[in-house]
Enzyme design. Structure first.
Site, PDB file in Angstrom:
ATOM      1  N   GLY A 224      46.144  57.158  49.114  1.00  0.00           N
ATOM      2  CA  GLY A 224      45.726  55.765  49.194  1.00  0.00           C
ATOM      3  C   GLY A 224      45.968  55.036  47.893  1.00  0.00           C
ATOM      4  O   GLY A 224      46.217  55.650  46.867  1.00  0.00           O
ATOM      5  N   PRO A 226      45.472  52.889  44.419  1.00  0.00           N
ATOM      6  CA  PRO A 226      44.536  53.130  43.331  1.00  0.00           C
ATOM      7  C   PRO A 226      43.232  52.357  43.560  1.00  0.00           C
ATOM      8  O   PRO A 226      43.260  51.229  44.034  1.00  0.00           O
ATOM      9  CB  PRO A 226      45.265  52.552  42.107  1.00  0.00           C
ATOM     10  CG  PRO A 226      46.697  52.548  42.479  1.00  0.00           C
ATOM     11  CD  PRO A 226      46.764  52.362  43.952  1.00  0.00           C
ATOM     12  N   GLU A 446      49.886  21.502  42.856  1.00  0.00           N
ATOM     13  CA  GLU A 446      48.818  22.207  43.569  1.00  0.00           C
ATOM     14  C   GLU A 446      48.438  21.475  44.842  1.00  0.00           C
ATOM     15  O   GLU A 446      48.224  22.088  45.888  1.00  0.00           O
ATOM     16  CB  GLU A 446      47.587  22.385  42.675  1.00  0.00           C
ATOM     17  CG  GLU A 446      47.812  23.276  41.458  1.00  0.00           C
ATOM     18  CD  GLU A 446      48.372  24.648  41.811  1.00  0.00           C
ATOM     19  OE1 GLU A 446      48.122  25.143  42.928  1.00  0.00           O
ATOM     20  OE2 GLU A 446      49.098  25.227  40.970  1.00  0.00           O
TER      21      GLU A 446
HETATM   22  P1  ADP Z   1      40.816  56.269  43.127  1.00  0.00           P
HETATM   23  O1  ADP Z   1      40.534  57.679  42.763  1.00  0.00           O
HETATM   24  O2  ADP Z   1      41.191  56.089  44.557  1.00  0.00           O
HETATM   25  O3  ADP Z   1      41.785  55.564  42.226  1.00  0.00           O
HETATM   26  P2  ADP Z   1      38.094  55.952  42.431  1.00  0.00           P
HETATM   27  O4  ADP Z   1      37.482  56.924  43.360  1.00  0.00           O
HETATM   28  O5  ADP Z   1      38.259  56.370  41.030  1.00  0.00           O
HETATM   29  O6  ADP Z   1      39.480  55.448  42.985  1.00  0.00           O
HETATM   30  O7  ADP Z   1      37.260  54.616  42.503  1.00  0.00           O
HETATM   31  C1  ADP Z   1      36.882  53.906  41.370  1.00  0.00           C
HETATM   32  C2  ADP Z   1      35.538  53.267  41.554  1.00  0.00           C
HETATM   33  O8  ADP Z   1      35.593  52.284  42.578  1.00  0.00           O
HETATM   34  C3  ADP Z   1      34.475  54.233  42.023  1.00  0.00           C
HETATM   35  O9  ADP Z   1      33.869  54.857  40.944  1.00  0.00           O
HETATM   36  C4  ADP Z   1      33.515  53.344  42.768  1.00  0.00           C
HETATM   37  O10 ADP Z   1      32.607  52.736  41.900  1.00  0.00           O
HETATM   38  C5  ADP Z   1      34.399  52.276  43.331  1.00  0.00           C
HETATM   39  N1  ADP Z   1      34.748  52.542  44.725  1.00  0.00           N
HETATM   40  C6  ADP Z   1      35.973  52.737  45.226  1.00  0.00           C
HETATM   41  N2  ADP Z   1      35.936  52.933  46.554  1.00  0.00           N
HETATM   42  C7  ADP Z   1      34.645  52.863  46.911  1.00  0.00           C
HETATM   43  C8  ADP Z   1      33.964  52.982  48.165  1.00  0.00           C
HETATM   44  N3  ADP Z   1      34.615  53.218  49.316  1.00  0.00           N
HETATM   45  N4  ADP Z   1      32.630  52.851  48.173  1.00  0.00           N
HETATM   46  C9  ADP Z   1      31.973  52.629  47.023  1.00  0.00           C
HETATM   47  N5  ADP Z   1      32.544  52.511  45.815  1.00  0.00           N
HETATM   48  C10 ADP Z   1      33.874  52.610  45.756  1.00  0.00           C
HETATM   49 ZN    ZN Z   2      52.539  26.848  43.058  1.00  0.00          ZN
END
Ligand code: ADP
Ligand code: ZN
Length: 647
Positions: A224, A226, A446
């Site tokens: 998925g 980032p 705009e």
């Molecule tokens: P990835 O590993 O997919 O890049 P992370 O798991 O590191 O993303 O997500 C970063 C932060 O974003 C998490 O620590 C959390 O705070 C928030 N976050 C992301 N997805 C969710 C979710 N589905 N529910 C709650 N918090 C989320």
């Molecule tokens: Zn424009």
């Protein structure tokens, strides 16, 4: 697979790569120290000729001399009375022996204190050691010490420093006995959770599966964009299963030194096996799992690491209860060997959240935050289409910070909306000063966007127009907010989007007859969209249903790769150009037809700098009523005439 091989490499290749820079540093250091020392040592010495020395002796000016192997040091009577710091010591070259005997006799007569013929000088060997070898030793020692400390900090246990036992240096494994994260902390992502439930059950009692003879997949790949919560999900799996969580980033494996990555992989699996049942989480696995034939020449270190990973995955006994989760946003570049059955053959898609998902994410992140009564998270969720979990977490935090800055006790809706803009567009930029003319152009630009959107049936409603420059570099922007989440867009709607995007440039052209750089981003986005319509969505008359490109990496930037003959690609380009041109002409026509309205709103925006969608619609509706009134009047006239009705 090739464990022995790795070790050999470690021994032979690495030290030399390392040692050259150290030697260079030591050399420079030594030269500097030596030259400093010499210049310091000579600072109080002054050379004189032998004749001068002799006349000094004759005039009985000499207090004492010291004969060294190549020179004579001379202290005059005058200087002998001074303190050591103020003394000047003269020296002169030592002449061959027979010239000296006479002189020595004379000196003795004069009662000059003179020291033995050869002063016990430092032996050349020692002097060499001190001035050339010692600095090296010091620098090497410091280097070893440093790497020792570093490797201790990095990993669990010291493990031999960088040089000697490269192969043993430990990975930056990050271990949590209890992650404390549960599925309740992960908003949305229900499909992913469902797929992961099985793994949790497996970790709870592997025997149940072993009894039947079922083999569980050793690993699952979380795929998925980032920030969608892949790491969070992996932690939640460990938390739910109450097992330790080992995590490491793929990039941590890839070091300068060949063999380190492979040994880290080995290490990681050993540590996890000791603590089994456990979860191993490898973030950004694409850093090591890149397809091996993707680049000419390849990368030794990465391939070794990957091979080691594959052999560890194959080697460990899954009935022990070690499960590997890996995350990536570029599954398409992974080596096929990684995805083979029995390895990461399960793919769990962690999607960008939809409206409900975003709402839940906001709920999760506002759990610990004081909200005032006017907060409507549903509205925020609507506004944030396309945002991922990490963005939303960030947004909530920004809002809380803003509330604190303004000395309030709770976060209100405005905090959330403003931070949304901060996250999307950057903060308002103070200090960019536009000339009046530039401001006028930006204002018309705009309003051009906004008006095209407002006048079209299928457009998303405009929620805000501003000409306050933002740190993102935009001199102004028009924000459109969908009323509800949409998954499908029709050809008509996309055309409207194109017209809206080109509306800014159209306004510049219609009103001022100029074209500015301000439209660059619009044009880029419009071209992108038009290209998709022609090459992917089957929305051109010329190519119909033929797909001309495919999506390269869906989870990162969605870049596409053309997949057709060159001549077809050229035709597609001209088709895209025609589509853009037609939409641009439409936008210009629309603005020309509504020129009065365009002027009115633009001047209003110029005054207020920021206006809401409602204010815009008030103008548009007033204009509509005026037109209707006019039409009614002409219709009346026509009706009496009993001829065709004008439209
Ligand atoms: P990835 O590993 O997919 O890049 P992370 O798991 O590191 O993303 O997500 C970063 C932060 O974003 C998490 O620590 C959390 O705070 C928030 N976050 C992301 N997805 C969710 C979710 N589905 N529910 C709650 N918090 C989320
Ligand atoms: Zn424009």
């Amino acid at each position: 697979m090739n464990q022995n091989n790795n070790k050999k490499n470690t021994g032979s290749k690495t030290p030399w790569k390392n040692i050259i820079p150290i030697v260079v540093v030591a050399l420079v250091f030594t030269i500097i120290v030596n030259s400093l020392y010499t210049s310091f040592a000579n600072s109080y010495l002054q050379e004189i000729s032998f004749t001068e020395f002799k006349s000094m002796v004759n005039e009985d000016k000499v207090d004492s001399i010291q004969v060294q192997s190549d020179r004579i040091l001379i202290l005059t009577r005058e200087d002998a009375e001074k303190s050591a710091a103020e003394q000047t010591v003269y020296f002169t070259a030592l002449l061959p022996q027979n010239n000296m005997t006479e002189l020595y006799a004379q000196l003795q007569n004069l009662g000059v204190d003179y020291q033995g013929h050869i002063v016990e000088e430092v032996s050349p060997l020692i002097s060499f050691l001190v001035s050339w070898v010692l600095p090296y030793a010091i620098i090497l020692g410091a280097f070893f010490l440093l790497t020792r400390i570093m490797s201790k900090k990095m990993g669990s246990g010291g493990g031999g420093g960088l040089m000697g036992g490269m192969g043993q240096s430990k990975a930056k494994v990050y271990m949590e006995k209890e992650t404390g994260v549960t599925f309740a902390d992960v908003a949305g992502q229900d499909e992913a959770k469902e797929q992961l439930m099985e793994i949790i059950d497996f970790l709870h009692n592997p025997q149940k599966y072993a009894a039947i003879g079922a083999k569980l997949p050793k690993g699952a790949l979380l795929v998925g964009s980032p920030g969608t919560g892949k790491t969070l999900l992996a932690k939640a799996v460990a938390g739910e299963a109450k097992v330790p969580f080992f995590s490491i980033a793929g990039s941590d494996f890839v070091e300068m030194f060949v063999g380190v990555g492979a040994s880290r992989v080995r290490d990681l699996f050993q540590q996890a096996a000791k603590m089994a049942p456990a979860i191993i989480f490898i973030d950004e696995i694409d850093a090591i799992g890149k397809s091996r034939d993707s680049r000419l020449g390849g990368n030794d270190e990465r391939e070794q690491t990957l091979n080691q990973l594959l052999s560890e995955i194959d080697g460990f006994d899954s009935s022990k209860g070690v499960v590997i989760l890996a995350a990536t946003n570029r599954p398409e570049i992974l080596d096929k060997a990684l995805l083979r059955a029995g390895r990461f053959d399960r793919r769990i898609i962690v999607d960008r959240p939809n409206l409900a998902g975003r709402y839940q994410t906001l709920r999760v992140h506002t759990r610990g935050i004081k909200l005032s009564e006017d907060v409507d998270l549903q509205k925020i969720a609507q506004a944030t289409a396309g945002a991922v979990g990490a963005d939303l977490a960030n947004l909530v935090n920004e809002a809380a910070l803003r509330a604190v800055r303004q000395g309030r006790k709770a976060v209100n809706q405005e905090d959330l909306l403003v931070s949304f803009e901060v996250v999307i567009a950057g903060t308002e930029k103070k200090g960019t000063v536009l000339t009046d003319m530039e401001k006028r152009i930006v204002s018309y630009h705009e309003v051009g966007h906004a008006l095209v959107a407002a006048l079209e049936k299928h457009a998303q409603p405009v929620s805000k127009i501003t000409i306050v420059p933002h740190t993102s570099g935009a001199l102004g922007y028009t924000m459109q907010m969908p009323e509800e989440e949409k998954f499908l867009s029709s050809r008509e709607e996309l055309q409207v989007e194109l017209r809206t995007l080109l509306g800014g440039r159209a306004a510049e052209q219609v009103v001022f007859g100029i074209q500015t750089t301000g439209a660059a981003n619009d044009i880029e986005r419009a071209t992108d969209l038009a290209r998709k319509m022609v090459t992917q969505y089957g929305m051109s008359d010329k190519f119909g249903l033929m797909a001309l490109s495919n999506v390269g990496n869906q989870y990162l930037d969605g870049n596409t790769i053309m997949n057709c003959a060159e001549s077809t690609a050229a035709q597609a380009d001209s088709e895209i150009k025609d589509l853009l041109f037609a939409c641009y002409e439409d936008a210009k026509r629309l603005l020309r037809e509504n020129r009065e309205l365009l002027d009115e709103v633009s001047l209003y925006l110029l005054q207020k700098e920021t206006i809401t969608g409602d204010e815009l619609m008030a103008y548009v509706n007033a204009d509509k009523r005026r037109l209707e009134a006019q039409n009614a009047f002409t219709e009346d006239v026509n009706a009496s005439d009993e001829t065709s009705v004008t439209e």
